[in-house]
Design an enzyme around this catalytic site. Structure first.
Site, PDB file in Angstrom:
ATOM      1  N   HIS A  35       0.828  -1.207   0.000  1.00  0.00           N
ATOM      2  CA  HIS A  35       0.000   0.000   0.000  1.00  0.00           C
ATOM      3  C   HIS A  35       0.863   1.258   0.000  1.00  0.00           C
ATOM      4  CE1 HIS A  35      -3.248   2.760   0.981  1.00  0.00           C
ATOM      5  NE2 HIS A  35      -2.521   3.207   1.998  1.00  0.00           N
ATOM      6  N   GLU A  36       1.907   1.262   0.837  1.00  0.00           N
ATOM      7  CA  GLU A  36       2.754   2.445   0.922  1.00  0.00           C
ATOM      8  C   GLU A  36       3.579   2.638  -0.345  1.00  0.00           C
ATOM      9  OE1 GLU A  36       2.590   4.627   3.160  1.00  0.00           O
ATOM     10  OE2 GLU A  36       1.326   3.581   4.619  1.00  0.00           O
ATOM     11  N   LEU A  37       3.988   1.561  -0.977  1.00  0.00           N
ATOM     12  CA  LEU A  37       4.746   1.683  -2.220  1.00  0.00           C
ATOM     13  C   LEU A  37       3.883   2.206  -3.359  1.00  0.00           C
ATOM     14  CD1 LEU A  37       6.866  -1.594  -2.100  1.00  0.00           C
ATOM     15  CD2 LEU A  37       7.747   0.732  -1.953  1.00  0.00           C
ATOM     16  N   ARG A  48       9.657  15.792  13.227  1.00  0.00           N
ATOM     17  CA  ARG A  48       8.443  15.746  12.427  1.00  0.00           C
ATOM     18  C   ARG A  48       7.233  16.248  13.216  1.00  0.00           C
ATOM     19  NH1 ARG A  48       8.612  10.711  11.238  1.00  0.00           N
ATOM     20  NH2 ARG A  48       9.818  11.010   9.334  1.00  0.00           N
ATOM     21  N   ASP A 101      10.530  16.130  22.802  1.00  0.00           N
ATOM     22  CA  ASP A 101      10.043  17.146  21.880  1.00  0.00           C
ATOM     23  C   ASP A 101       8.943  17.963  22.556  1.00  0.00           C
ATOM     24  OD1 ASP A 101       7.508  15.790  21.611  1.00  0.00           O
ATOM     25  OD2 ASP A 101       8.475  14.404  20.212  1.00  0.00           O
ATOM     26  N   GLY A 130       5.500  10.214   6.639  1.00  0.00           N
ATOM     27  CA  GLY A 130       6.092   9.053   7.300  1.00  0.00           C
ATOM     28  C   GLY A 130       5.323   7.794   6.950  1.00  0.00           C
TER      29      GLY A 130
END
Length: 415
Positions: A205-207, A316, A343, A372
């Site tokens: 899915h991310e690719l 981020r 952070d 991300g």
């Protein structure tokens, strides 16, 4: 109590106890049967003496005394020794009795069958006793070993591909412990298989997203329109995102393979490593006085990747300065280096602080806001575990808004 616990937790002791108990019972019964058979045999061979009186025709006693039958084969008749009251010893010999048939004639008393007379009666009794012991001991051993058969069938089903199979864990002996270890191993393997399936599904899915954007850009370029600088930057950003995703997927797969060689263990200067990574992202470095010269054993590229992922994750989401705190905790073999990356972002809800370390998991809305792919923190924890350490998320120690990610590494030499 300890003796009972030893027998309840050791299968071989229980089987040994059952067998020894059966042999002991068999020995007692055989001895009892032997004694009865010996008594019967002695009674048959040596009957007790009897009073005997020999009278004449007028009824006057001629001889009186104790008569004892002498042993001998039945076909030679009966021989008796008489100890007379006058002190003399007499011998009486009678020929074998001639049997006569016929409904009204005298007949011989029926003797017991040969298999009931000694020693055959003893052998039959011994066989019956042995059979009783075997029948009595078999259910005990069968009950003990039946769980092994259940475990065997479960292992066979698991080997055939049924990863959901589990074994009952009742008891405290070796079989129960083996069942618990099998269930734990099966659960671990099933979790790894599910993780790999999820990794493949999420990776595909991310690719697909950066590849789709790159394809669209190439189609627009093929249409004849001149690409703008912003368009080129978008293409480059998508290619970098795709390269980073592939790199993280490959690294995650290699880390999951425990036998994979990830590099040489060496002494790593954590202060220098932290300073370099903080300078790269513009983070503040706070070194405790006892951590000025802090070294840990590990693979340099992996530890650098873990620190970089924590700093990039903080950059981020942070809305202010990023701080890396380096300290030393514990003494001797338990000494460890602790890196805290804090952070000023929105923080992580307590219910999500473990899930964010799962591969491809991101907080709701995080991917739309900050981008991300959700592998950075998963790699941090895996790298920490490969070095014998740990990684977790906590609140900021000063109570301000934000999150603090803690990476703990042992200082002892890894083997």
């Amino acid at each position: 109590m300890s003796l009972f616990r030893a027998f309840s937790q050791r299968l071989y002791l229980r089987i040994w106890l059952a067998v020894v108990g059966g042999v002991a019972v068999l020995t007692l019964l055989v001895g009892w049967a032997w004694r009865i058979a010996a008594e019967q045999n002695s009674q048959a061979l040596a009957p007790p003496p009897r009073e005997i009186v020999l009278r004449d025709a007028a009824g006057q006693p001629l001889l009186a005394g104790q008569a004892t039958r002498l042993p001998g084969p039945p076909d030679e008749g009966i021989a008796m020794r008489i100890e007379g009251l006058d002190g003399n010893t007499y011998h009486l010999q009678m020929s074998p009795r001639q049997e006569r048939g016929g409904p009204g004639g005298p007949h011989r008393s029926p003797e017991a069958a040969f298999w009931l007379r000694p020693p055959f009666g003893f052998l039959w009794m011994l066989g019956l006793v042995s059979l009783a012991v075997v029948v009595g001991v078999f259910p005990i051993i069968r009950r003990l070993l039946q769980r092994l058969e259940t475990l065997q069938r479960s292992v066979q089903r698991f080997g055939e591909g049924d990863l959901s199979v589990r074994v009952p864990e009742g008891g405290q002996d070796e079989v129960a412990d083996l069942a618990r270890q099998f269930n734990a191993a099966a659960a671990r393997i099933e979790a790894l298989m599910d993780a790999h399936k999820s990794l493949l599904a999420n990776a595909s899915h991310e690719l697909r997203s950066p590849l789709t954007r790159i394809r669209m850009g190439l189609e627009l370029m093929g249409a004849g329109s001149a690409p703008s600088p912003a368009f080129r930057q978008e293409i480059e950003r998508n290619i970098a995102e795709l390269d980073q995703l592939i790199d993280e997927i490959l690294l995650a797969s290699r880390l999951d393979a425990r036998e994979a060689d990830m590099g040489t263990l060496e002494a790593i200067d954590l202060v220098g490593l932290a300073a370099e990574e903080c300078a790269r992202v513009g983070a503040e470095l706070d070194i405790a006085p006892d951590a000025v010269a802090l070294e840990a054993q590990g693979v340099a590229k992996l530890l650098r990747r873990a620190v970089r992922n924590l700093l990039e994750n903080a950059r981020r989401y942070s809305q202010g300065a990023i701080e890396l705190q380096l300290a030393r905790e514990g003494q001797g073999p338990d000494a460890r280096a602790v890196l805290r990356v804090c952070d000023h972002g929105p923080g992580v809800p307590p219910a999500q602080r473990e899930r964010i370390f799962e591969p491809f998991y991101r907080l709701p809305g995080a991917s739309e806001r900050e981008g991300g792919v959700g592998l950075g923190l998963a790699l941090v924890r895996t790298i920490a575990q490969r070095h014998g350490g740990s990684a977790h998320c906590a609140d900021r120690p000063d109570g301000q808004p934000g999150a603090c990610f803690v990476l703990a590494l042992p200082l002892a030499l890894l083997k």
